[in-house]
Design a protein around this motif. Structure first.
Motif, PDB file in Angstrom:
ATOM      1  N   VAL A 145       0.803  -0.929  -0.056  1.00 47.01           N
ATOM      2  CA  VAL A 145      -0.213   0.311   0.139  1.00 47.01           C
ATOM      3  C   VAL A 145       1.473   1.425  -0.367  1.00 47.01           C
ATOM      4  N   ILE A 146       1.698   1.333   1.079  1.00 49.93           N
ATOM      5  CA  ILE A 146       2.692   2.317   0.594  1.00 49.93           C
ATOM      6  C   ILE A 146       3.763   2.354  -0.542  1.00 49.93           C
ATOM      7  N   LEU A 147       4.494   1.179  -0.223  1.00 47.74           N
ATOM      8  CA  LEU A 147       5.350   1.346  -1.141  1.00 47.74           C
ATOM      9  C   LEU A 147       5.478   0.960  -2.361  1.00 47.74           C
ATOM     10  N   GLY A 148       4.529   0.808  -3.497  1.00 47.03           N
ATOM     11  CA  GLY A 148       3.764  -0.043  -4.530  1.00 47.03           C
ATOM     12  C   GLY A 148       3.848  -1.744  -4.673  1.00 47.03           C
ATOM     13  N   ILE A 149       3.030  -2.271  -5.879  1.00 46.70           N
ATOM     14  CA  ILE A 149       3.271  -3.365  -5.782  1.00 46.70           C
ATOM     15  C   ILE A 149       4.166  -4.110  -6.471  1.00 46.70           C
ATOM     16  N   CYS A 150       4.862  -4.458  -6.056  1.00 46.19           N
ATOM     17  CA  CYS A 150       5.792  -6.091  -6.423  1.00 46.19           C
ATOM     18  C   CYS A 150       6.129  -6.742  -7.014  1.00 46.19           C
ATOM     19  N   LEU A 156       4.184   1.309 -22.413  1.00 50.89           N
ATOM     20  CA  LEU A 156       4.125   2.448 -21.193  1.00 50.89           C
ATOM     21  C   LEU A 156       4.309   2.269 -20.053  1.00 50.89           C
ATOM     22  N   GLN A 157       5.072   2.358 -19.334  1.00 48.38           N
ATOM     23  CA  GLN A 157       4.850   1.961 -18.000  1.00 48.38           C
ATOM     24  C   GLN A 157       3.908   2.337 -17.273  1.00 48.38           C
ATOM     25  N   ILE A 158       3.565   1.966 -16.790  1.00 49.28           N
ATOM     26  CA  ILE A 158       1.895   2.727 -15.420  1.00 49.28           C
ATOM     27  C   ILE A 158       2.296   2.831 -13.949  1.00 49.28           C
ATOM     28  N   GLN A 159       2.581   4.082 -13.923  1.00 52.14           N
ATOM     29  CA  GLN A 159       2.588   3.732 -11.860  1.00 52.14           C
ATOM     30  C   GLN A 159       1.848   4.544 -11.169  1.00 52.14           C
ATOM     31  N   SER A 166       3.931   8.271 -15.705  1.00 51.26           N
ATOM     32  CA  SER A 166       4.076   7.403 -16.896  1.00 51.26           C
ATOM     33  C   SER A 166       5.392   7.083 -17.378  1.00 51.26           C
ATOM     34  N   TRP A 167       6.202   6.452 -18.286  1.00 50.45           N
ATOM     35  CA  TRP A 167       7.101   6.807 -19.315  1.00 50.45           C
ATOM     36  C   TRP A 167       6.993   5.109 -20.195  1.00 50.45           C
ATOM     37  N   PHE A 168       8.218   5.459 -20.875  1.00 48.57           N
ATOM     38  CA  PHE A 168       7.937   4.256 -22.628  1.00 48.57           C
ATOM     39  C   PHE A 168       9.229   3.582 -21.608  1.00 48.57           C
ATOM     40  N   GLU A 169       9.015   2.236 -21.926  1.00 56.48           N
ATOM     41  CA  GLU A 169      10.284   1.317 -21.246  1.00 56.48           C
ATOM     42  C   GLU A 169      10.386   0.211 -21.454  1.00 56.48           C
ATOM     43  N   SER A 170      11.597  -0.448 -22.257  1.00 59.76           N
ATOM     44  CA  SER A 170      11.228  -1.981 -22.648  1.00 59.76           C
ATOM     45  C   SER A 170      10.456  -2.991 -21.179  1.00 59.76           C
ATOM     46  N   ALA A 171       9.851  -4.194 -21.958  1.00 58.55           N
ATOM     47  CA  ALA A 171       9.031  -5.499 -20.939  1.00 58.55           C
ATOM     48  C   ALA A 171      10.114  -5.866 -20.571  1.00 58.55           C
ATOM     49  N   ASN A 172      10.584  -7.266 -19.964  1.00 62.56           N
ATOM     50  CA  ASN A 172      10.665  -7.924 -19.434  1.00 62.56           C
ATOM     51  C   ASN A 172      10.939  -9.010 -20.986  1.00 62.56           C
TER      52      ASN A 172
END
Length: 349
Positions: free
Chosen positions: A223-228, A302-305, A313-319
């Motif tokens: 909830v605080i640090l984000g979803i890992c 597009l990476q979404i946080q 958001s920013w563009f970034e390659s996925a695994n």
């Protein structure tokens, strides 16, 4: 960590609101490689020692993972203290999963948030969220500060403060800047008192900001640090949800966190995605969203946080092993206090 940008979480609140207790819990239970920047003027040594002894990392890494800034109120010493400290931490970004900044209760959050856009660091981090702790017991007794004497001593002794902001104005600024407000010491409040405190926080802050009760610093770390990656399969927390209007015990202390997976294959652009998610936040009390959006004509997803209404958001390659749509689509995980996010999102089209 697969993301190239480090999440930076700002934890603010007055002296005695429970920031260090929360941090000890997060460091111990999150199972992440976290670095902490501590700025609690007058008690900085004590705060640092409390964090160092919680066993969150090997002894030989403690001094590199906890940075104590004791030259005064951090929002007034951004260039002298904060930016150099951040640049030093980012030199070791491949060794940490995120950064937590514990501000002095005297600090205005906005200058720190603006500093995260500094050219040397803005492409390496994103704002994971601003969490404001409120001493619920103190506020129920008419003041946002439980120990006004100590706060006044801080103000008197900190010669670097460039802003002499009244306590109530500082409190309001902390609430307005928050993506999430935690009401600490809520175990000392009756259901009726908690409801009154919550109403006061909403009145002075943003009415749609999520407000959660907390006691002894305990809360689901995501909830605080984000979803890992390891947390993406969480269905519910171990805590139970109760109506705050009930008059039995301290059931308002428990919060049910619901995780849902939004995976759809259809074309969507960034602006429409943001518009839909922002509409869903207050209705379903969405705490966090993380994932990717693949758009037609774009080489990278597009990476979404997202935390509350703060959308990054920013563009970034996925695994290589990440799910990908055949042409376009989304793959998101949400944490909310009310179920039905997936169905609501789908029905928006």
């Amino acid at each position: 960590m697969s993301d190239s940008r480090l999440p930076v979480t700002v934890v603010t609140g007055f002296l005695g609101s429970g920031k260090t207790t929360l941090l000890r819990h997060l460091l111990s239970e999150a199972h992440q490689r976290l670095a902490v920047v501590v700025n609690e003027f007058g008690t900085v040594g004590l705060d640092g020692d409390l964090l160092k002894t919680c066993g969150f990392c090997p002894d030989d890494e403690v001094d590199e993972r906890i940075v104590e800034l004791n030259n005064g109120c951090l929002c007034c010493t951004v260039q002298e203290d904060f930016l150099p400290a951040m640049e030093a931490l980012l030199l070791r970004s491949n060794q940490i999963d995120g950064i937590i900044i514990e501000t002095s209760g005297l600090a205005l959050p906005k200058p720190l948030l603006q500093a995260l856009n500094w050219p040397a660091i803005r492409s390496k981090v994103f704002i994971n969220g601003v969490v404001t702790l409120v001493d619920g017991y103190a506020l129920s007794n008419g003041s946002p500060v439980g120990d006004l004497k100590s706060i006044n001593e801080q103000i008197t002794n900190d010669n670097s403060i460039e802003h002499l902001t009244p306590i109530n104005d500082l409190f309001r600024d902390q609430l307005i800047s928050a993506d999430l407000v935690l009401i600490s010491r809520s175990d000392l409040l009756s259901a009726k008192s908690f409801s009154l405190v919550r109403d006061e926080v909403k009145k002075q802050g943003d009415s749609i900001t999520n407000i959660l009760p907390i006691s002894n610093g305990k809360i689901e770390p995501s909830v605080i640090l984000g979803i890992c990656k390891e947390q993406n399969n969480i269905s519910r927390s171990d805590q139970n949800d109760h109506d705050h209007d009930h008059d039995h015990g301290h059931d308002h202390d428990h919060v049910d966190v619901i995780s849902e997976h939004l995976r759809f294959e259809f074309p969507i652009d960034r602006d429409l995605l943001k518009e839909i998610l922002l509409k869903l936040v207050p209705e379903y009390q969405i705490l966090r969203i993380k994932g990717r959006c693949w758009m037609e004509g774009k080489a990278l997803p597009l990476q979404i946080q997202m935390v509350g209404t703060r959308f990054n958001s920013w563009f970034e390659s996925a695994n290589d092993d990440s799910w990908k749509p055949s042409k376009a689509g989304i793959d998101l995980v949400s944490l909310s206090l009310k179920g039905g996010v997936e169905k609501a999102f789908e029905s928006s089209f």
